[in-house]
Design a protein around this motif. Structure first.
Motif, mmCIF file in Angstrom:
data_model
loop_
_atom_site.group_PDB
_atom_site.id
_atom_site.type_symbol
_atom_site.label_atom_id
_atom_site.label_comp_id
_atom_site.label_asym_id
_atom_site.label_seq_id
_atom_site.Cartn_x
_atom_site.Cartn_y
_atom_site.Cartn_z
ATOM 1 N N ALA A 100 6.765 3.153 9.200
ATOM 2 C CA ALA A 100 7.895 2.230 9.223
ATOM 3 C C ALA A 100 8.690 2.392 10.522
ATOM 4 O O ALA A 100 9.220 1.419 11.067
ATOM 5 C CB ALA A 100 8.797 2.477 8.011
ATOM 6 N N VAL A 112 7.299 0.337 13.280
ATOM 7 C CA VAL A 112 7.655 -1.080 13.131
ATOM 8 C C VAL A 112 9.039 -1.316 13.745
ATOM 9 O O VAL A 112 9.246 -2.294 14.470
ATOM 10 C CB VAL A 112 7.637 -1.505 11.643
ATOM 11 C CG1 VAL A 112 8.060 -2.968 11.499
ATOM 12 C CG2 VAL A 112 6.262 -1.293 11.033
ATOM 13 N N GLU A 113 9.961 -0.392 13.479
ATOM 14 C CA GLU A 113 11.307 -0.499 14.079
ATOM 15 C C GLU A 113 11.232 -0.472 15.601
ATOM 16 O O GLU A 113 11.924 -1.229 16.289
ATOM 17 C CB GLU A 113 12.187 0.685 13.632
ATOM 18 C CG GLU A 113 12.742 0.575 12.237
ATOM 19 C CD GLU A 113 13.457 1.872 11.824
ATOM 20 O OE1 GLU A 113 14.002 2.570 12.710
ATOM 21 O OE2 GLU A 113 13.434 2.183 10.622
ATOM 22 N N ASP A 128 8.708 -10.152 8.229
ATOM 23 C CA ASP A 128 9.637 -10.546 9.293
ATOM 24 C C ASP A 128 8.931 -11.066 10.540
ATOM 25 O O ASP A 128 9.584 -11.575 11.447
ATOM 26 C CB ASP A 128 10.509 -9.348 9.716
ATOM 27 C CG ASP A 128 11.359 -8.831 8.568
ATOM 28 O OD1 ASP A 128 11.536 -9.586 7.592
ATOM 29 O OD2 ASP A 128 11.824 -7.682 8.643
ATOM 30 N N VAL A 145 7.464 -9.096 12.747
ATOM 31 C CA VAL A 145 7.345 -8.049 13.773
ATOM 32 C C VAL A 145 5.876 -7.675 13.913
ATOM 33 O O VAL A 145 5.350 -7.498 15.009
ATOM 34 C CB VAL A 145 8.173 -6.796 13.378
ATOM 35 C CG1 VAL A 145 7.957 -5.684 14.389
ATOM 36 C CG2 VAL A 145 9.643 -7.154 13.265
ATOM 37 N N ILE A 146 5.215 -7.589 12.764
ATOM 38 C CA ILE A 146 3.760 -7.417 12.747
ATOM 39 C C ILE A 146 3.180 -8.809 12.610
ATOM 40 O O ILE A 146 3.424 -9.497 11.617
ATOM 41 C CB ILE A 146 3.336 -6.526 11.570
ATOM 42 C CG1 ILE A 146 3.863 -5.108 11.779
ATOM 43 C CG2 ILE A 146 1.823 -6.524 11.421
ATOM 44 C CD1 ILE A 146 3.634 -4.198 10.604
ATOM 45 N N GLN A 157 7.410 -5.209 5.098
ATOM 46 C CA GLN A 157 8.611 -5.903 5.572
ATOM 47 C C GLN A 157 8.398 -6.399 7.001
ATOM 48 O O GLN A 157 8.781 -7.521 7.342
ATOM 49 C CB GLN A 157 9.823 -4.958 5.491
ATOM 50 C CG GLN A 157 11.168 -5.651 5.669
ATOM 51 C CD GLN A 157 11.427 -6.728 4.613
ATOM 52 O OE1 GLN A 157 11.195 -6.507 3.419
ATOM 53 N NE2 GLN A 157 11.875 -7.901 5.053
ATOM 54 N N GLY A 158 7.757 -5.563 7.824
ATOM 55 C CA GLY A 158 7.460 -5.957 9.202
ATOM 56 C C GLY A 158 6.555 -7.174 9.260
ATOM 57 O O GLY A 158 6.696 -8.042 10.126
ATOM 58 N N ALA A 168 10.006 -3.764 16.828
ATOM 59 C CA ALA A 168 11.044 -4.783 16.644
ATOM 60 C C ALA A 168 12.085 -4.691 17.761
ATOM 61 O O ALA A 168 12.491 -5.707 18.335
ATOM 62 C CB ALA A 168 11.696 -4.625 15.272
ATOM 63 N N GLY A 171 7.767 -0.523 4.660
ATOM 64 C CA GLY A 171 8.208 -0.883 6.011
ATOM 65 C C GLY A 171 7.199 -1.784 6.711
ATOM 66 O O GLY A 171 7.576 -2.718 7.425
ATOM 67 N N LEU A 172 5.927 -1.502 6.496
ATOM 68 C CA LEU A 172 4.879 -2.328 7.097
ATOM 69 C C LEU A 172 4.878 -3.722 6.477
ATOM 70 O O LEU A 172 4.768 -4.736 7.183
ATOM 71 C CB LEU A 172 3.505 -1.662 6.908
ATOM 72 C CG LEU A 172 3.292 -0.349 7.670
ATOM 73 C CD1 LEU A 172 2.058 0.393 7.159
ATOM 74 C CD2 LEU A 172 3.153 -0.605 9.178
#
Lengths: 334, 432
Positions: free
Chosen positions: B237, B240-241, B297, B299-300, B293-294, B244, B290-291
């Motif tokens: 996670a 991912v941050e 969103d 981000v991924i 969510q990424g 982002a 987290g992945l």
């Protein structure tokens, strides 16, 4: 759909029969207090046999037990062999050295070969974590598997003989404070001891070591972390010292043997932090002057030699119980 | 050859399209969408009523094992498995034997792929010679031979100076670099997520920082060199941050996640099941969320199969000595459909993450259903029940926890360059 896969929250306990009896002995994890107590009680019934003129019982007569040691061991193998012989089983000892290549294939081929000889039980020691589970679940489910140490994962018979030792000397587990000192990171013994002590109801399990020898998050198994002997040993009833392997001592994890001994070696002086009636244990073989002072190892509080003797009784208990569970399951299958 | 696909629910994120509409194909290309054009007479009509029609999926990381140990698979078997899973194009990893570090070997792969005539193969070349992390590979030559990107996979680069030179040289040719972030020293001899569970099981751990430190380092060098970069297979996670933040600062980087890391965590290691021995390791539930969510969103931007077929013996070993990887091309669609059901993404997002986004980041005119694009498309029955087994699977690798498991959602028809490769609507392997 993923819901049909093994649910990791409730892993199938491969070492138990459908009605909860032991059929393999792979790890302490997932076993009940009642079952661990049954092992200790059974071991108690065998414990006095060593002093008798006839040291054998016919419980495993006609059964073939293979000691499969992929990793060197003197004491553990000897006590397993004696335990099997005192149960009247036929014993075959195999020491197999593994090269780093094709380890998996050697393991599988060896097991299939021995299986073809109609062995009833394998006692397995291997330097890879999970090997005993792998054999029990994938290779030879119809042979009782006793884990005699797998990688850093588990050494459940050692933990049970340690529990036996503690119960003999302290009577019960309730209210006991136990400190385990030294190389927790590489110790399968420590991992099994932490499990067993928690299940049996010890009041407190403490781990005492420098941070380089403490695995990340190990406290979640049910232990408190201490980095200093003075606070870690304060008022404990049992001190368990772990063996520090020579190759861990220089450089990468510890600066030197001397510094480790100065900080964590069990001396008469450091033992004074513990409860006045505290006992001192060690799974052996001990490094005198590295993790323990000779005066302590050979002193009145040490029960290190008794541990070895109890090892035979405990292993007899585990082997006879697992064989009985395995036979019961075989009958049900037929 | 002219084909009309009638009455399907066409999902094409590139055109922001999700409606029942007809598609017409002429030769290798899409002719148009909508009412049958004047004078267009189809030779073949496919009734797609009740089905989803989407651009063929594009996999960013797939091991075809060719050239290499054929008992683990080859281009014919794995490219066929790709088609069955809905992937009309797959990126081929460079860690073949020998590795894809010279134009000659890349040509061999392309020729074998053409000969097999299944999914189209997009070779990804080696960033360094022999993937040894010391000398720059012949990147311009690799690009000319057809490589869509270069990577060193998880093989360590000797030092940051060499990494910098690699990125600069790739930037010279505007060649995409795929970074599999992992600090090899922090990884050490680890093979599982470092955390309470690996500690309990006595499995050697790989700390989160093995990934995050490598991401941080790469981001700075990407900024410095201006290279086009893609981060493959994020597992934490925290990473991912990091991505982002880098995107928010305007750095044009992209990232993908392997399917397995959206589904599983290190809790699956409790039984020492070697099917869950993966690279990067399966991490915590917080990382998995987290992945997801990424992905939600954006981000991924893409999901890859990270398909790694193995023979049975490779996995029949204690966890630490089993070979890492999962055979997964054929289960991506049904598993992604479960994530749609659970509300993590829409059907349109599913198609975007598996087709349009990979095409975009690879710079391909593909992954969409525009008129004039190659007619690579798939028909999906999202409710079709099936079982992954000897009869239905084409991959040489059976190393998946989904083996013999019931699945829902299947590609029923697949077209590559306007050619119908299979049409389960009439005949299928293992149809019953």
């Amino acid at each position: 759909m993923s819901s049909t896969l093994n649910n990791p929250a409730h892993p199938r306990n491969v070492q138990l029969t459908a009605d909860g009896r032991l059929k393999h002995f792979l790890s302490i994890n997932g076993l009940s207090k009642a079952l661990l107590t049954e092992i200790l009680d059974t071991a108690e019934s065998f414990a006095n046999m060593g002093g008798q003129a006839v040291k054998k019982v016919p419980l495993l007569r006609g059964k073939t037990i293979v000691n499969l040691f992929f990793e060197n061991s003197t004491r553990t193998r000897a006590t397993f062999e004696l335990a099997a012989k005192r149960l009247s089983a036929d014993v075959l000892n195999l020491d197999i050295s593994t090269s780093s290549t094709a380890k998996g294939e050697i393991l599988m081929d060896t097991l299939h070969n021995i299986e073809a000889m109609y062995a009833d039980m394998f006692v397995v020691r291997h330097n890879d974590s999970g090997t005993a589970h792998f054999i029990a679940s994938q290779i030879t489910p119809q042979v009782a598997i006793i884990n005699a140490g797998d990688g850093r994962h588990a050494h459940p018979t050692q933990a049970m003989l340690d529990m036996f030792t503690i119960r003999r000397h302290k009577g019960a587990f309730e209210g006991l404070k136990v400190a385990i000192v030294g190389d927790i990171l590489h110790s399968r013994v420590a991992r099994s001891q932490i499990r067993a002590l928690n299940i049996l109801g010890a009041a407190e399990v403490r781990l005492v070591a420098p941070k380089t020898l403490l695995p990340v998050g190990i406290e979640e198994m049910g232990a408190k972390i201490y980095t200093r002997m003075e606070s870690g040993l304060k008022d404990v009833d049992v001190v368990i010292m772990l063996r520090l392997q020579k190759e861990r001592m220089s450089g990468a994890l510890l600066p030197s043997e001397a510094e480790f001994y100065r900080l964590y070696g069990l001396t008469t002086q450091k033992l004074a932090y513990a409860h006045p009636e505290a006992i001192v244990m060690h799974p052996g073989p001990i490094n005198r002057g590295v993790e323990i002072e000779s005066a302590v190892a050979d002193g009145p509080r040490s029960v290190i030699l008794q541990q070895v003797g109890y090892g035979i009784a405990t292993r007899m208990a585990v082997m006879s119980m697992a064989m009985s569970g395995q036979m019961q399951e075989r009958l049900q299958v037929q | 050859m002219r084909i009309s696909i009638l009455g399907g629910r066409v999902i094409d994120p590139a055109q922001v399209l999700d409606q029942v509409i007809d598609i017409h194909i002429e030769g290798e290309h899409i002719f148009g969408l909508g009412a049958c054009p004047e004078g267009f007479k189809a030779d073949q009509i496919i009734d797609a009523t009740g089905l989803i029609v989407a651009p063929g999926f594009i996999d960013l990381c797939c091991h075809l094992r060719d050239p290499g140990p054929s008992y683990k698979g080859n281009i014919a078997s794995e490219a066929q498995a790709a088609l069955a899973g809905g992937f009309t194009q797959v990126c081929a990893r460079p860690d073949t034997v020998p590795p894809l570090d010279s134009p000659a070997i890349v040509r061999v792969v392309r020729e074998r792929a053409e000969l097999a005539g299944k999914a189209k193969v997009l070779p990804v070349g080696a960033l360094t010679q022999g993937l040894e992390g010391q000398l720059l590979s012949n990147m311009s030559g690799l690009q000319s031979a057809g490589c869509v990107a270069v990577t060193n996979l998880r093989q360590p680069i000797q030092d940051n100076l060499i990494l910098r030179r690699c990125l600069e040289y790739a930037a010279t040719f505007d060649l995409l670099v795929m970074i599999y972030p992992e600090d090899s020293a922090l990884r050490g001899s680890g093979y599982s997520h470092e955390g309470p569970l690996s500690s309990q099981l006595g499995l050697a751990g790989i700390p989160e920082t093995a990934e995050t430190l490598a991401v941080a380092q790469a981001l700075l060098l990407i900024e410095q060199t201006g290279v086009r970069a893609h981060f493959a297979h994020l597992s934490t996670a925290r990473a991912v941050e990091q991505i982002a933040q880098a995107k928010a600062q305007g750095l044009p980087v992209t990232a993908d996640v392997a399917l397995s890391h959206l589904l599983f965590t290190d809790a699956y290691l409790e039984s020492f099941d070697s099917n869950f021995h993966l690279e990067p390791p399966l991490r915590s539930e917080a990382d998995r969320l987290g992945l997801l969510q990424g992905l939600k969103d954006g981000v991924i931007s893409a999901v890859s199969s990270s398909h790694l077929p193995h023979e049975q013996a490779a996995k029949m070993a204690p966890f630490s000595v089993s070979e890492p990887g999962m055979s997964s091309l054929e289960v991506v669609l049904p598993q992604m459909l479960i994530l749609v059901e659970k509300g993590w993404l829409s059907l349109s997002d599913l198609v975007k993450r598996l087709a349009f986004a990979p095409a975009q980041l690879l710079g391909l005119k593909s992954g969409a259903l525009w008129a004039g694009y190659k007619a690579d498309l798939i028909l999906i029955d999202p409710d079709a029940p099936w079982v992954l087994n000897e009869q239905t699977s084409f991959s040489a690798g059976h190393n998946t926890p989904f083996w013999n498991q019931p699945l829902k959602g299947r590609v029923v028809t697949c077209l590559v360059d306007g050619q119908v490769h299979f049409n389960h609507l009439t005949t299928i392997k293992g149809d019953d």
